[in-house]
Design a protein around this motif. Structure first.
Motif, PDB file in Angstrom:
ATOM      1  N   PHE A 213     -26.021 -23.405 -60.557  1.00  0.00           N
ATOM      2  CA  PHE A 213     -26.653 -22.085 -60.664  1.00  0.00           C
ATOM      3  C   PHE A 213     -25.749 -21.146 -61.463  1.00  0.00           C
ATOM      4  CE2 PHE A 213     -28.000 -17.894 -58.835  1.00  0.00           C
ATOM      5  CZ  PHE A 213     -29.247 -17.884 -59.444  1.00  0.00           C
ATOM      6  N   ASN A 214     -24.453 -21.220 -61.195  1.00  0.00           N
ATOM      7  CA  ASN A 214     -23.509 -20.385 -61.939  1.00  0.00           C
ATOM      8  C   ASN A 214     -23.527 -20.707 -63.432  1.00  0.00           C
ATOM      9  OD1 ASN A 214     -22.807 -19.202 -59.537  1.00  0.00           O
ATOM     10  ND2 ASN A 214     -20.895 -20.321 -59.289  1.00  0.00           N
ATOM     11  N   LEU A 215     -23.754 -21.982 -63.748  1.00  0.00           N
ATOM     12  CA  LEU A 215     -23.856 -22.375 -65.157  1.00  0.00           C
ATOM     13  C   LEU A 215     -24.995 -21.606 -65.839  1.00  0.00           C
ATOM     14  CD1 LEU A 215     -23.281 -24.391 -67.548  1.00  0.00           C
ATOM     15  CD2 LEU A 215     -24.965 -25.909 -66.472  1.00  0.00           C
ATOM     16  N   ALA A 216     -26.145 -21.560 -65.160  1.00  0.00           N
ATOM     17  CA  ALA A 216     -27.295 -20.853 -65.755  1.00  0.00           C
ATOM     18  C   ALA A 216     -27.033 -19.350 -65.837  1.00  0.00           C
ATOM     19  CB  ALA A 216     -28.556 -21.145 -64.937  1.00  0.00           C
ATOM     20  N   LEU A 217     -26.312 -18.816 -64.828  1.00  0.00           N
ATOM     21  CA  LEU A 217     -25.988 -17.375 -64.861  1.00  0.00           C
ATOM     22  C   LEU A 217     -25.036 -17.051 -66.007  1.00  0.00           C
ATOM     23  CD1 LEU A 217     -25.309 -16.440 -61.111  1.00  0.00           C
ATOM     24  CD2 LEU A 217     -27.222 -15.691 -62.535  1.00  0.00           C
ATOM     25  N   ALA A 218     -24.065 -17.924 -66.235  1.00  0.00           N
ATOM     26  CA  ALA A 218     -23.003 -17.611 -67.192  1.00  0.00           C
ATOM     27  C   ALA A 218     -23.377 -17.980 -68.630  1.00  0.00           C
ATOM     28  CB  ALA A 218     -21.707 -18.324 -66.782  1.00  0.00           C
ATOM     29  N   TRP A 219     -24.143 -19.075 -68.806  1.00  0.00           N
ATOM     30  CA  TRP A 219     -24.459 -19.498 -70.184  1.00  0.00           C
ATOM     31  C   TRP A 219     -25.937 -19.338 -70.534  1.00  0.00           C
ATOM     32  CZ3 TRP A 219     -19.497 -20.478 -69.235  1.00  0.00           C
ATOM     33  CH2 TRP A 219     -18.645 -20.482 -70.328  1.00  0.00           C
ATOM     34  N   GLY A 220     -26.779 -19.045 -69.505  1.00  0.00           N
ATOM     35  CA  GLY A 220     -28.209 -18.850 -69.768  1.00  0.00           C
ATOM     36  C   GLY A 220     -28.556 -17.378 -69.781  1.00  0.00           C
ATOM     37  N   GLY A 221     -29.832 -17.092 -69.482  1.00  0.00           N
ATOM     38  CA  GLY A 221     -30.296 -15.710 -69.430  1.00  0.00           C
ATOM     39  C   GLY A 221     -31.326 -15.446 -70.516  1.00  0.00           C
ATOM     40  N   PRO A 222     -31.919 -14.241 -70.504  1.00  0.00           N
ATOM     41  CA  PRO A 222     -32.954 -13.902 -71.489  1.00  0.00           C
ATOM     42  C   PRO A 222     -32.417 -14.066 -72.909  1.00  0.00           C
ATOM     43  CG  PRO A 222     -32.826 -12.224 -69.764  1.00  0.00           C
ATOM     44  CD  PRO A 222     -31.669 -13.153 -69.540  1.00  0.00           C
TER      45      PRO A 222
ATOM     46  N   PHE B 181     -32.057 -34.574 -63.045  1.00  0.00           N
ATOM     47  CA  PHE B 181     -31.984 -33.771 -61.822  1.00  0.00           C
ATOM     48  C   PHE B 181     -32.790 -32.478 -62.029  1.00  0.00           C
ATOM     49  CE2 PHE B 181     -28.808 -31.486 -58.836  1.00  0.00           C
ATOM     50  CZ  PHE B 181     -29.519 -31.881 -57.714  1.00  0.00           C
ATOM     51  N   SER B 182     -33.743 -32.218 -61.139  1.00  0.00           N
ATOM     52  CA  SER B 182     -34.705 -31.133 -61.370  1.00  0.00           C
ATOM     53  C   SER B 182     -34.090 -29.736 -61.249  1.00  0.00           C
ATOM     54  CB  SER B 182     -35.869 -31.258 -60.384  1.00  0.00           C
ATOM     55  OG  SER B 182     -35.374 -31.130 -59.061  1.00  0.00           O
ATOM     56  N   VAL B 183     -32.927 -29.656 -60.612  1.00  0.00           N
ATOM     57  CA  VAL B 183     -32.304 -28.351 -60.358  1.00  0.00           C
ATOM     58  C   VAL B 183     -31.926 -27.632 -61.664  1.00  0.00           C
ATOM     59  CG1 VAL B 183     -30.183 -27.335 -59.376  1.00  0.00           C
ATOM     60  CG2 VAL B 183     -31.558 -28.927 -58.021  1.00  0.00           C
ATOM     61  N   TYR B 184     -31.571 -28.396 -62.712  1.00  0.00           N
ATOM     62  CA  TYR B 184     -31.163 -27.732 -63.966  1.00  0.00           C
ATOM     63  C   TYR B 184     -32.304 -26.885 -64.527  1.00  0.00           C
ATOM     64  CZ  TYR B 184     -28.257 -32.034 -63.920  1.00  0.00           C
ATOM     65  OH  TYR B 184     -27.463 -33.091 -63.566  1.00  0.00           O
ATOM     66  N   ASP B 185     -33.474 -27.495 -64.582  1.00  0.00           N
ATOM     67  CA  ASP B 185     -34.653 -26.813 -65.131  1.00  0.00           C
ATOM     68  C   ASP B 185     -35.014 -25.602 -64.273  1.00  0.00           C
ATOM     69  OD1 ASP B 185     -37.241 -27.201 -66.965  1.00  0.00           O
ATOM     70  OD2 ASP B 185     -37.898 -26.743 -64.912  1.00  0.00           O
ATOM     71  N   ALA B 186     -34.967 -25.779 -62.950  1.00  0.00           N
ATOM     72  CA  ALA B 186     -35.317 -24.675 -62.045  1.00  0.00           C
ATOM     73  C   ALA B 186     -34.363 -23.495 -62.225  1.00  0.00           C
ATOM     74  CB  ALA B 186     -35.290 -25.168 -60.598  1.00  0.00           C
ATOM     75  N   ASN B 187     -33.065 -23.781 -62.352  1.00  0.00           N
ATOM     76  CA  ASN B 187     -32.085 -22.701 -62.537  1.00  0.00           C
ATOM     77  C   ASN B 187     -32.309 -21.965 -63.851  1.00  0.00           C
ATOM     78  OD1 ASN B 187     -30.737 -23.162 -60.130  1.00  0.00           O
ATOM     79  ND2 ASN B 187     -29.250 -24.540 -61.045  1.00  0.00           N
ATOM     80  N   ALA B 188     -32.665 -22.703 -64.888  1.00  0.00           N
ATOM     81  CA  ALA B 188     -32.929 -22.067 -66.183  1.00  0.00           C
ATOM     82  C   ALA B 188     -34.116 -21.113 -66.035  1.00  0.00           C
ATOM     83  CB  ALA B 188     -33.186 -23.124 -67.253  1.00  0.00           C
ATOM     84  N   ARG B 189     -35.165 -21.569 -65.368  1.00  0.00           N
ATOM     85  CA  ARG B 189     -36.350 -20.714 -65.211  1.00  0.00           C
ATOM     86  C   ARG B 189     -36.032 -19.463 -64.391  1.00  0.00           C
ATOM     87  NH1 ARG B 189     -40.630 -23.426 -67.218  1.00  0.00           N
ATOM     88  NH2 ARG B 189     -40.082 -25.574 -67.707  1.00  0.00           N
ATOM     89  N   LEU B 190     -35.251 -19.658 -63.328  1.00  0.00           N
ATOM     90  CA  LEU B 190     -34.887 -18.522 -62.467  1.00  0.00           C
ATOM     91  C   LEU B 190     -34.125 -17.450 -63.220  1.00  0.00           C
ATOM     92  CD1 LEU B 190     -33.569 -19.951 -59.086  1.00  0.00           C
ATOM     93  CD2 LEU B 190     -35.433 -18.324 -59.431  1.00  0.00           C
ATOM     94  N   THR B 191     -33.377 -17.854 -64.214  1.00  0.00           N
ATOM     95  CA  THR B 191     -32.533 -16.913 -64.947  1.00  0.00           C
ATOM     96  C   THR B 191     -33.163 -16.497 -66.278  1.00  0.00           C
ATOM     97  OG1 THR B 191     -31.328 -18.821 -65.814  1.00  0.00           O
ATOM     98  CG2 THR B 191     -30.360 -17.712 -63.925  1.00  0.00           C
ATOM     99  N   ASN B 192     -34.471 -16.802 -66.428  1.00  0.00           N
ATOM    100  CA  ASN B 192     -35.180 -16.425 -67.668  1.00  0.00           C
ATOM    101  C   ASN B 192     -34.571 -17.061 -68.912  1.00  0.00           C
ATOM    102  OD1 ASN B 192     -37.442 -14.762 -67.039  1.00  0.00           O
ATOM    103  ND2 ASN B 192     -35.982 -13.229 -66.289  1.00  0.00           N
ATOM    104  N   THR B 193     -34.064 -18.256 -68.737  1.00  0.00           N
ATOM    105  CA  THR B 193     -33.499 -19.001 -69.870  1.00  0.00           C
ATOM    106  C   THR B 193     -34.611 -19.874 -70.466  1.00  0.00           C
ATOM    107  OG1 THR B 193     -31.443 -19.129 -68.608  1.00  0.00           O
ATOM    108  CG2 THR B 193     -31.643 -20.582 -70.535  1.00  0.00           C
ATOM    109  N   THR B 194     -34.713 -19.914 -71.769  1.00  0.00           N
ATOM    110  CA  THR B 194     -35.680 -20.799 -72.416  1.00  0.00           C
ATOM    111  C   THR B 194     -35.226 -22.247 -72.235  1.00  0.00           C
ATOM    112  OG1 THR B 194     -36.161 -19.118 -74.046  1.00  0.00           O
ATOM    113  CG2 THR B 194     -36.747 -21.382 -74.652  1.00  0.00           C
ATOM    114  N   VAL B 195     -36.184 -23.145 -71.936  1.00  0.00           N
ATOM    115  CA  VAL B 195     -35.839 -24.562 -71.763  1.00  0.00           C
ATOM    116  C   VAL B 195     -36.378 -25.348 -72.948  1.00  0.00           C
ATOM    117  CG1 VAL B 195     -36.065 -26.615 -70.300  1.00  0.00           C
ATOM    118  CG2 VAL B 195     -35.974 -24.328 -69.251  1.00  0.00           C
TER     119      VAL B 195
END
Ligand code: PMP
Length: 358
Positions: free
Chosen positions: A91-100, A111-125
Motif C-alpha cells: 500500500f505504501n508503494l502505491a502511496l509513494a510512487w502512485g497517485g493521480p 497478486f490482486s492487491v497491487y491492482d486494488a492499491n493502485a485503484r485506491l490511490t487513483n493511480t492509472t493501471v
C-alpha cells in the motif's frame, strides 16, 4: 435520518480483499507454513514478550529488527524498512510512487492487491498480460516501459498464484531499461532460493519485498520488509503510519529472525513436498499442474468449481481461481504437511477418477 454523501469515487466497484478462508481440516488455501514456530523459539518469544513495556509506544521504525535484517543481507539500516505485513508496504508503494496522474504497470494474472492499491490511490493501471504458460511477456514489458510513462511496476518472483520465478536476465534488462521503481516481490523467496538482492548496488530503482508470513510461520503476526536503496526507502518512510508495527510484532519477529536457521529443515521439506505434489498431480488424468518455485502449486482441470467443492467436503480447503480472469479452470493448493498433501491428492483422485488408482 440524513443520508451520507458518497465515498470517494475510486471506491465504486472495488471489492474488499477476501481471502475466502473457511474452517477445514487441511488449510491449503493461503500459502501459510503448515508448521507453527517450534517450542524452543516459542519459549524464547514468550521471554522476550515478558520484558516488553506495554505502556510505551514502540520504536516507530523497529530499528533493532531493521538492524538484524540489514546485517543478514549485507546492508545498512537505512536500506531496510519493516511494515505491518508485506501488504502494508504494498500500500505504501502505491502511496509513494502512485497517485493521480501516475501509472502502475501490472503483469496479470498476479497478486490482486497491487491492482486494488493502485485503484485506491487513483493511480492509472496499465496491464501487460502474461503469456498462456504464465511467463512474463518480456518484449511487451520492455516495449511498454520504453514509452516512458510508467512510474512503478511489481514483478512477483515467484509469481502468485502461478508459481514461477521471473527470469533473472530479464529483470536486469528491465532495471536497465527504465527509471520507474521496480519492486520485485520476493514473498516466496525462501522456497525459490533466488533473490535480486545482488542487483541493489547497481540499480537505485530496485526495491525488494519479503515477508515473515510464509517461510517463518508468522502469518498471524504481520511482518514484512523491504530491501532497497536509501533514497527509495526514505520515500517509503514519508508515507508510512508511524506505529504500524507494534511492539509485540517487533519482539516476535526479532526472536524468529535470530533463530531463522531453525526454519531451514522445514523449508527444505516444503520444497521436496512441492515436487512430490506436482508429480502426483501430473499423474491424475485431466489435471494439468503448473511448475512452481514457491510453496503452492496451481493446477487446471475441467469442472474446477465442482472439484473445489468436493475437496472442501473432504475437509480440504484450496483456493478457487476458476472464475478469475486468465485463470479459468484453475485451483491453487498450498503445500502442507505430508499427511495433508496426501489427503488432498487422494480427494482429488477420488473426484477425477471415482477412486480408481492413478
Ligand atoms: N506478496 C505476495 C505475492 C503474496 O502472496 C503475499 C501474501 N499473500 C504478500 C505479498 C503479502 O504477505 P503478508 O502481508 O502476509 O506479508
Amino acid at each position: 435520518m440524513n443520508q451520507v454523501r458518497p465515498s470517494a469515487p475510486q471506491l465504486a466497484g472495488l471489492e474488499p480483499y477476501d481471502p475466502k478462508y473457511l474452517p477445514a481440516r487441511a488449510l491449503l488455501s493461503a500459502n501459510e507454513n503448515p508448521h507453527d514456530v517450534d517450542e524452543d523459539v516459542r519459549r524464547a518469544v514468550m521471554r522476550e514478550l515478558g520484558r516488553l513495556p506495554l505502556n510505551r509506544y514502540p520504536d516507530p521504525l523497529a530499528n533493532d529488527l531493521r538492524d538484524l535484517i540489514a546485517e543478514a543481507n549485507g546492508l545498512g539500516r537505512e536500506q531496510v524498512l519493516v511494515g505491518n505485513g508485506g501488504d502494508e508496504l504494498l500500500f505504501n508503494l502505491a502511496l509513494a510512487w502512485g497517485g493521480p496522474g501516475r501509472t502502475f504497470l501490472n503483469l496479470p494474472p498476479t497478486f490482486s492487491v497491487y491492482d486494488a492499491n493502485a485503484r485506491l490511490t487513483n493511480t492509472t493501471v496499465a496491464n501487460v498480460p502474461r503469456l498462456p504458460d504464465f511467463s512474463i511477456d518480456e518484449d511487451a514489458v520492455l516495449a511498454r516501459v520504453a514509452e516512458g510513462d510508467i512510474d512503478y511496476l511489481v514483478v512477483t518472483s515467484p509469481n502468485n498464484p502461478t508459481g514461477k520465478l521471473a527470469d533473472e536476465a530479464f529483470l536486469y534488462a528491465l532495471l536497465e531499461a527504465t527509471d520507474a521503481l521496480v519492486m520485485v516481490d520476493e514473498a516466496y523467496f525462501e522456497f525459490s532460493r533466488m533473490t535480486m538482492r545482488p542487483a541493489l548496488e547497481q540499480h537505485e530503482n530496485l526495491v525488494i519485498l519479503r515477508t515473515f508470513s510464509k517461510a517463518f510461520s508468522l502469518a498471524g503476526v504481520r511482518l514484512g520488509y523491504l530491501l532497497g536503496n536509501a533514497a527509495v526507502i526514505s520515500e517509503f518512510v514519508k508515507v508510512r503510519q508511524p506505529y504500524s508495527v507494534d511492539a509485540v510484532s517487533q519482539a516476535v519477529a526479532r526472536v524468529v529472525y535470530a533463530n531463522r536457521a531453525k526454519f531451514e529443515p522445514g523449508i527444505t521439506a516444503i520444497i521436496a513436498e512441492r515436487q512430490r505434489v506436482f508429480e502426483s498431480l501430473k499423474k491424475i488424468p485431466g489435471v494439468t499442474p503448473f511448475p512452481s518455485d514457491a510453496n503452492y502449486v496451481l493446477f487446471r482441470l475441467d469442472r474446477a468449481a465442482e472439484a473445489w467443492q468436493a475437496l472442501y467436503e473432504s475437509g480440504i480447503l484450496v483456493r478457487d481461481f476458476s472464475r478469475a480472469p486468465m485463470l479459468e479452470g484453475c485451483l491453487r493448493v498450498s503445500i502442507g504437511s505430508p499427511e495433508e498433501n496426501d489427503a488432498f491428492l487422494a480427494a482429488l483422485r477420488d473426484f477425477e477418477m471415482g477412486g480408481k488408482p492413478a
